[in-house]
Design a protein around this motif. Structure first.
Motif, short mmCIF file in Angstrom:
data_model
loop_
_atom_site.label_atom_id
_atom_site.label_comp_id
_atom_site.label_asym_id
_atom_site.label_seq_id
_atom_site.Cartn_x
_atom_site.Cartn_y
_atom_site.Cartn_z
N TYR A 1 -2.44 7.36 1.68
CA TYR A 1 -1.92 7.17 0.33
C TYR A 1 -2.12 5.75 -0.20
N LEU A 2 -2.84 4.93 0.54
CA LEU A 2 -3.11 3.55 0.07
C LEU A 2 -4.42 3.49 -0.68
N VAL B 1 2.80 8.78 11.39
CA VAL B 1 3.24 8.11 10.17
C VAL B 1 2.24 7.05 9.71
N ALA B 2 1.75 6.23 10.61
CA ALA B 2 0.81 5.16 10.23
C ALA B 2 -0.44 5.76 9.57
N ILE C 1 0.44 7.15 6.07
CA ILE C 1 0.60 6.06 5.07
C ILE C 1 -0.78 5.61 4.61
N GLN C 2 -1.74 5.49 5.51
CA GLN C 2 -3.09 5.07 5.14
C GLN C 2 -3.73 6.05 4.17
#
Length: 61
Positions: free
Chosen positions: A60-61, A53-54, A57-58
């Motif tokens: 999409y930043l 997950v981490a 998420i990165q």
């Protein structure tokens, strides 16, 4: 500057994902009209393992 949409794209996608999963489905296909043109639209849900997950998420930043 154009007005903000009433519903944000991330919020709309979250709602769509919830609806798909409630119907035991992971894909939606449709034809949409936007700005006078027609488009094929596809949404596909792909499960992300908790340990990734981490990193996801990165992406999409």
């Amino acid at each position: 500057m154009p007005d903000e949409p009433a519903l944000s794209i991330p919020h709309a996608l979250t709602q769509l994902a919830r609806l798909l999963l409630e119907q035991d489905d992971t894909q939606a296909h449709t034809l949409v009209c936007a700005q006078g043109c027609f488009y094929r639209a596809t949404v596909s849900l792909e499960s992300v393992p908790p340990e990734e997950v981490a990193n996801a998420i990165q992406d999409y930043l």
